[in-house]
Design a protein around this motif. Sequence first.
Motif, PDB file in Angstrom:
ATOM      1  N   TRP A   7       0.817  -1.322  -0.091  1.00  0.00           N
ATOM      2  CA  TRP A   7       0.058   0.029  -0.114  1.00  0.00           C
ATOM      3  C   TRP A   7       0.874   1.021   0.004  1.00  0.00           C
ATOM      4  CZ3 TRP A   7      -5.642   0.319   0.318  1.00  0.00           C
ATOM      5  CH2 TRP A   7      -6.149  -1.086   0.443  1.00  0.00           C
ATOM      6  N   ASP A  33       0.233  -1.218  -6.879  1.00  0.00           N
ATOM      7  CA  ASP A  33      -1.091  -1.229  -7.432  1.00  0.00           C
ATOM      8  C   ASP A  33      -1.875  -0.046  -7.266  1.00  0.00           C
ATOM      9  OD1 ASP A  33      -3.913  -1.622  -8.569  1.00  0.00           O
ATOM     10  OD2 ASP A  33      -3.894  -3.634  -7.913  1.00  0.00           O
ATOM     11  N   ALA A  35      -4.720   0.772  -6.972  1.00  0.00           N
ATOM     12  CA  ALA A  35      -5.861   0.266  -6.312  1.00  0.00           C
ATOM     13  C   ALA A  35      -5.442   0.169  -4.773  1.00  0.00           C
ATOM     14  CB  ALA A  35      -6.581  -0.957  -6.573  1.00  0.00           C
ATOM     15  N   HIS A  36      -4.306   0.168  -4.454  1.00  0.00           N
ATOM     16  CA  HIS A  36      -3.838   0.104  -3.048  1.00  0.00           C
ATOM     17  C   HIS A  36      -3.117   1.430  -2.867  1.00  0.00           C
ATOM     18  CE1 HIS A  36      -4.212  -4.405  -3.708  1.00  0.00           C
ATOM     19  NE2 HIS A  36      -4.990  -4.186  -2.922  1.00  0.00           N
TER      20      HIS A  36
END
Length: 128
Positions: A7, A33, A35-36
């Motif tokens: 993250w 990512d 998304a993280h």
Amino acid sequence: MIPSRKWALLVAYGYTEDTQRRWLWFLQQAGIDPAHALVLDNKAPILPGVLAGSNRHFEFSGYSELLEHVSDSLAAEDVVYLFNDTLFSHHWTRGWAQLIQENSRIPSGIYGDPRLEPVDLDGRPCAS
């Protein structure tokens, strides 16, 4: 065992479209990512998809607010990196990205810049 996710949480003060481009490049280079990844901006106006921070205690409240926001999404095996927007002005951004990309065996936990820096209040150095 669930493999750990990386993250990246960024606290900014005036997160612009230019900063956003740099952040997305950094995430790609670090192998994180998007998304993280999450951004909190302590200065209005706020870009879409960015959290508004209180700026109550400058970046420190921002870190707390980001961690509170993602706490339900984190797994015990996850690795969380905390940054502020000086990543793009006072640090070797490419080097940090490479360090994160290459360090796949880091234990789960929350990580930030470990350097000790002098603290000034009202232009006067604080005793350490």
